[in-house]
Enzyme design. Sequence first.
Site, PDB file in Angstrom:
ATOM      1  N   TYR A 143       0.830  -1.214   0.000  1.00  0.00           N
ATOM      2  CA  TYR A 143       0.000   0.000   0.000  1.00  0.00           C
ATOM      3  C   TYR A 143       0.861   1.258   0.000  1.00  0.00           C
ATOM      4  O   TYR A 143       0.472   2.289  -0.530  1.00  0.00           O
ATOM      5  CB  TYR A 143      -0.895   0.041   1.244  1.00  0.00           C
ATOM      6  CG  TYR A 143      -2.251  -0.589   1.058  1.00  0.00           C
ATOM      7  CD1 TYR A 143      -2.372  -1.924   0.694  1.00  0.00           C
ATOM      8  CD2 TYR A 143      -3.416   0.154   1.276  1.00  0.00           C
ATOM      9  CE1 TYR A 143      -3.608  -2.509   0.545  1.00  0.00           C
ATOM     10  CE2 TYR A 143      -4.660  -0.428   1.132  1.00  0.00           C
ATOM     11  CZ  TYR A 143      -4.755  -1.745   0.770  1.00  0.00           C
ATOM     12  OH  TYR A 143      -5.992  -2.315   0.631  1.00  0.00           O
ATOM     13  N   LYS A 192       2.482 -15.231   2.404  1.00  0.00           N
ATOM     14  CA  LYS A 192       2.674 -15.975   1.149  1.00  0.00           C
ATOM     15  C   LYS A 192       4.163 -16.286   1.055  1.00  0.00           C
ATOM     16  O   LYS A 192       4.862 -15.926   0.097  1.00  0.00           O
ATOM     17  CB  LYS A 192       2.159 -15.137  -0.038  1.00  0.00           C
ATOM     18  CG  LYS A 192       2.119 -15.859  -1.368  1.00  0.00           C
ATOM     19  CD  LYS A 192       1.072 -16.966  -1.438  1.00  0.00           C
ATOM     20  CE  LYS A 192       1.194 -17.705  -2.766  1.00  0.00           C
ATOM     21  NZ  LYS A 192       0.312 -18.893  -2.829  1.00  0.00           N
ATOM     22  N   ASP A 225      -3.674 -17.941   0.287  1.00  0.00           N
ATOM     23  CA  ASP A 225      -4.674 -18.626  -0.539  1.00  0.00           C
ATOM     24  C   ASP A 225      -5.407 -19.685   0.292  1.00  0.00           C
ATOM     25  O   ASP A 225      -6.632 -19.783   0.276  1.00  0.00           O
ATOM     26  CB  ASP A 225      -4.036 -19.222  -1.813  1.00  0.00           C
ATOM     27  CG  ASP A 225      -2.770 -20.044  -1.541  1.00  0.00           C
ATOM     28  OD1 ASP A 225      -2.232 -19.992  -0.413  1.00  0.00           O
ATOM     29  OD2 ASP A 225      -2.316 -20.742  -2.473  1.00  0.00           O
ATOM     30  N   ASP A 249      -6.668  -6.595   4.020  1.00  0.00           N
ATOM     31  CA  ASP A 249      -7.750  -5.912   3.315  1.00  0.00           C
ATOM     32  C   ASP A 249      -8.670  -6.947   2.673  1.00  0.00           C
ATOM     33  O   ASP A 249      -9.896  -6.893   2.816  1.00  0.00           O
ATOM     34  CB  ASP A 249      -7.155  -4.978   2.248  1.00  0.00           C
ATOM     35  CG  ASP A 249      -8.237  -4.264   1.462  1.00  0.00           C
ATOM     36  OD1 ASP A 249      -9.194  -3.764   2.086  1.00  0.00           O
ATOM     37  OD2 ASP A 249      -8.142  -4.225   0.217  1.00  0.00           O
ATOM     38  N   ASP A 253     -12.746  -8.463   4.121  1.00  0.00           N
ATOM     39  CA  ASP A 253     -13.983  -8.439   3.325  1.00  0.00           C
ATOM     40  C   ASP A 253     -14.581  -9.846   3.286  1.00  0.00           C
ATOM     41  O   ASP A 253     -15.794 -10.027   3.422  1.00  0.00           O
ATOM     42  CB  ASP A 253     -13.713  -7.966   1.889  1.00  0.00           C
ATOM     43  CG  ASP A 253     -13.926  -6.464   1.703  1.00  0.00           C
ATOM     44  OD1 ASP A 253     -13.596  -5.702   2.637  1.00  0.00           O
ATOM     45  OD2 ASP A 253     -14.423  -6.052   0.629  1.00  0.00           O
TER      46      ASP A 253
END
Length: 357
Positions: A143, A192, A225, A249, A253
Amino acid sequence: MKSYKIAVLPGDGIGVEIVPEAIKVMEAVGAKLGYSFEYEEGLIGGAAIDETGDPLPADTIALCKNSDAVLLGAVGGAKWDSLPVPKRPEIGALLPLRKELGLFANIRPAFVYDELADASTLKKEVVSGTDLVTFRELTGGIYFGKKTRGEDEKGAYALDEDKYYVSEIERIARLAFEAARKRRNKVTSVDKANVLESSRLWRETVVALHEREYKDVELDHLYVDNAAMQLVLRPSSFDIILTENMFGDILTDLASVMTGSIGMLASASVGGDVAMYEPSHGSAPDIAGQGKANPLATILSASMMFQYSFDDREAAVLIENAIKKVLADGYRTPDIIEEGKTLVSTSEMGDLVVKAL
Ligand code: IPM
Ligand code: MN
């Protein structure tokens, strides 16, 4: 009487509808528990661009820094999407405000009220009992990395740098471990690390801190994932999720689906002298101005303000229980409506929570 000064930044879209509902609730709690609040409004996002040409006016930053807490609605909308990137509400206002205030930790609880276990698109048996909190790193990573456009022998390209310092990982990990100790004592760190160097550093740092200071906390690691898949398979098995900015982020959601709607997902952004409380959803231009927005995420964000900024868990529980009562009585905004329930508007929902208090 405990008195506090609150910076109020309604912003854009439904922000201007949901923030007043949270204030109603703060007033009601204040009257009950002896708080007096002084509110001062500041401009941010599209609303600030329209009025001043600047998405984050210096006055707004100063107001936040001189307040005890910040209550934010939402920023953004189609009207400002074609502005030059640094002027846009997200990049030009929300991210720099988080950075300016030093808010490196974004705490997002996804709690499934029994009353809403049927409101999710996921099966009731799967979502029931979900009570997880994501600790999202908020002022680092991709970001805030260098963003460039260029051109070489292969043609035009874009580049986003994803950089993390050990110190940035440690400070958010520490908050996550501390929080876990007060809950079910379990942290799942998401990265990751099979692909990204920044994630390998993330994992090494979390493991080392755990070894040094938090061996009593159960720690596991998931690739992002797999974490997405496990979240929909077995959401109730998570306690604290610790992750970097972008993964947080995305996963929050996703986690909001368990709760019935992203309109239920509150957040607290902490780490600096002044914390900011913001619903996890956006400005929802499609429903703005129609009284359809769910104010509960903002009201729950206000409850987090009592907990984190005023160290008053009792007040937070009071708000959570008032919401539970309103839901048990069958009142729903459009995002969580089900057959046999009573549809209410944004402000009716705020009034009902006040009444339940
Ligand atoms: C959020 C939002 C913001 C983010 C956007 C509006 C920049 O999606 O708070 O989750 O990505 O952090
Ligand atoms: Mn988001």
